[in-house]
Design a protein around this motif. Structure first.
Motif, PDB file in Angstrom:
ATOM      1  N   GLY A   1      -0.894   4.139  -1.988  1.00 28.44           N
ATOM      2  CA  GLY A   1      -0.551   2.849  -1.402  1.00 28.44           C
ATOM      3  C   GLY A   1      -1.635   1.818  -1.640  1.00 28.44           C
ATOM      4  N   CYS A   2      -2.227   1.879  -2.830  1.00 28.69           N
ATOM      5  CA  CYS A   2      -3.343   0.979  -3.131  1.00 28.69           C
ATOM      6  C   CYS A   2      -2.900  -0.155  -4.054  1.00 28.69           C
ATOM      7  N   PHE A   3      -3.633  -1.240  -3.998  1.00 29.16           N
ATOM      8  CA  PHE A   3      -3.338  -2.411  -4.815  1.00 29.16           C
ATOM      9  C   PHE A   3      -3.481  -2.047  -6.294  1.00 29.16           C
ATOM     10  N   PRO A   4      -2.555  -2.495  -7.157  1.00 29.37           N
ATOM     11  CA  PRO A   4      -2.615  -2.139  -8.586  1.00 29.37           C
ATOM     12  C   PRO A   4      -3.681  -2.967  -9.318  1.00 29.37           C
ATOM     13  N   ARG A   5      -4.930  -2.705  -8.982  1.00 31.18           N
ATOM     14  CA  ARG A   5      -6.041  -3.512  -9.476  1.00 31.18           C
ATOM     15  C   ARG A   5      -6.082  -3.558 -10.996  1.00 31.18           C
ATOM     16  N   GLU A   6      -5.906  -2.388 -11.629  1.00 27.89           N
ATOM     17  CA  GLU A   6      -6.004  -2.331 -13.087  1.00 27.89           C
ATOM     18  C   GLU A   6      -4.910  -3.177 -13.742  1.00 27.89           C
ATOM     19  N   ALA A   7      -3.704  -3.114 -13.199  1.00 30.14           N
ATOM     20  CA  ALA A   7      -2.593  -3.883 -13.766  1.00 30.14           C
ATOM     21  C   ALA A   7      -2.812  -5.374 -13.569  1.00 30.14           C
ATOM     22  N   VAL A   8      -3.266  -5.780 -12.391  1.00 27.52           N
ATOM     23  CA  VAL A   8      -3.491  -7.202 -12.134  1.00 27.52           C
ATOM     24  C   VAL A   8      -4.654  -7.722 -12.976  1.00 27.52           C
ATOM     25  N   ASP A   9      -5.694  -6.916 -13.136  1.00 27.42           N
ATOM     26  CA  ASP A   9      -6.792  -7.316 -14.021  1.00 27.42           C
ATOM     27  C   ASP A   9      -6.299  -7.509 -15.452  1.00 27.42           C
TER      28      ASP A   9
END
Length: 393
Positions: free
Chosen positions: A34-42
């Motif tokens: 349930g974590c923010f998709p940091r890699e995708a948003v980056d």
């Protein structure tokens, strides 16, 4: 009706495909934790996809809803949460693009979004209003050119990770609940006190927790147009069309997994019709129907987008609401059908044919602005509005 819908250029599609590759690698981990998709948003930031809707004159690429919906679908085939973050950002950006050009501050902020690839969050829901974004309890206070707002926001899209939040409120303390404005608050201009945790069945990576929002900013950051106008002329279409793009992506990937399963079965038994082949043909038709619904909605928007009266009309509202209801009701049968084809391999996690994440994400579709609420509003409008029954409009 203008029957043309713009086709995304190869460059945009290639950029989105590179993001999708990264999003797919992390999709199961994002869902599980349930974590923010940091890699995708980056990756979206690296590919400069967050500013594509902004006019070229302000540093963007003039991408319209058809192009953005296609990118939502591409991302949705990889990671629905990443795609939904992208969609919700562009839904908020549509308000800025379509309603901010008359304000020097909002025009300058558009340039910042394009230059710095800022991620825009949304705070339109509030405790006590039952999910009705066209009503607010909180009111913005303006004094000596400064505005102050406190809001019990039951959901703020990826609130901890946004660079700015577009938030609704009553226009003043004496205003009616439907007399609303929307204000841009930059990250350094507000604080968030978490009140609800986004621990959900699906779309877990959107991290749309609840917060007590407290913000102070120059009053020029309030949109000059009332929120009623913004909601009717930009948010309605943007929400329903871009969400539908995400749902099409989820459905398309489910169909692709089912097709791969049937093909694998066919290779094991050459000359014999594999189990699930007929269901796959039915599934292809179902996906085509969903696609046609979204494309028809995009065409309807293209026909109306330059006419404020059309955008505010009952006919347009009925059409856009119909797109949302139809798309959100079709995605679940499609994923369920794919699950029947893939059988236990679709039911299990960790296989090339796993569909559990798709099924859970798909359940959000009917709840994101409840279909019951939408249908209730539509039924009222249909008492006085005559439906367009022509084939081509």
């Amino acid at each position: 009706m203008n029957m043309s819908v713009s086709i995304p250029d190869a460059g945009l599609v290639a950029r989105a495909a590179r993001v999708a590759t990264i999003a797919a690698k992390h999709a199961d981990a994002v869902d599980a934790a349930g974590c923010f998709p940091r890699e995708a948003v980056d990756a979206m930031i690296a590919e400069r996809l967050l500013g594509i809707q902004i006019p070229r004159s302000h540093g963007g690429e003039d991408a319209d809803f058809s192009k953005i919906a296609e990118l939502c679908s591409i991302l949705g085939q990889a990671c629905a949460a990443s795609a939904m973050v992208f969609a919700m950002h562009h839904i908020k950006l549509s308000s800025l693009v379509q309603h901010g050009s008359e304000s020097a501050w909002h025009t300058a902020f558009m340039r910042r979004v394009a230059d710095e690839q800022l991620l825009l969050g949304s705070a339109t829901t509030e405790g006590g209003i039952g999910g009705n974004l066209r009503n607010s309890i909180c009111a913005i206070e303006v004094k000596d050119g400064v505005c102050h707002l406190e809001k019990d926001a039951t959901v703020i899209s990826y609130g901890d990770y946004a660079d700015a939040i577009l938030i609704t409120s009553r226009s003043n303390a004496e205003a009616a609940s439907s007399d609303q404005v929307m204000t841009v608050f930059l990250k350094e201009q507000y604080t968030l006190e978490k009140t609800h945790v986004w621990d959900t069945l699906g779309m877990r990576g959107t991290c749309s927790d609840g917060f007590l929002f407290k913000g102070t900013a120059p009053a020029e950051q309030i949109f000059p147009k009332p929120f009623a106008e913004i909601a009717a002329q930009s948010m309605l279409a943007a929400s329903h069309l871009l969400w539908s793009g995400v749902w099409h992506g989820i459905a398309a990937d489910a169909v692709s997994r089912a097709q791969a399963f049937v093909r694998a079965a066919a290779r094991k038994s050459p000359g014999a019709m594999p189990p699930g082949a007929l269901r796959l043909a039915e599934l292809s038709n179902m996906l085509q129907t969903l696609r046609s619904n979204v494309v028809a909605g995009l065409k309807a928007y293209e026909d109306a987008k330059d006419d404020p009266d059309k955008l505010a009309s009952m006919g347009f509202s009925v059409a856009m609401n119909g797109v949302k209801v139809c798309s959100s009701e079709m995605i679940l049968p499609i994923v369920n059908h794919a699950m029947l084809i893939c059988g236990i391999m679709g039911y299990k996690n960790g296989t090339p044919f796993s569909l559990g994440r798709h099924l859970r994400d798909a359940h959000s579709a009917q709840l994101m602005i409840s279909n019951d609420r939408i249908l209730s509003n539509m039924s009222t409008m249909l008492l006085v509005h005559k439906l367009d029954t022509s084939l081509l409009g």
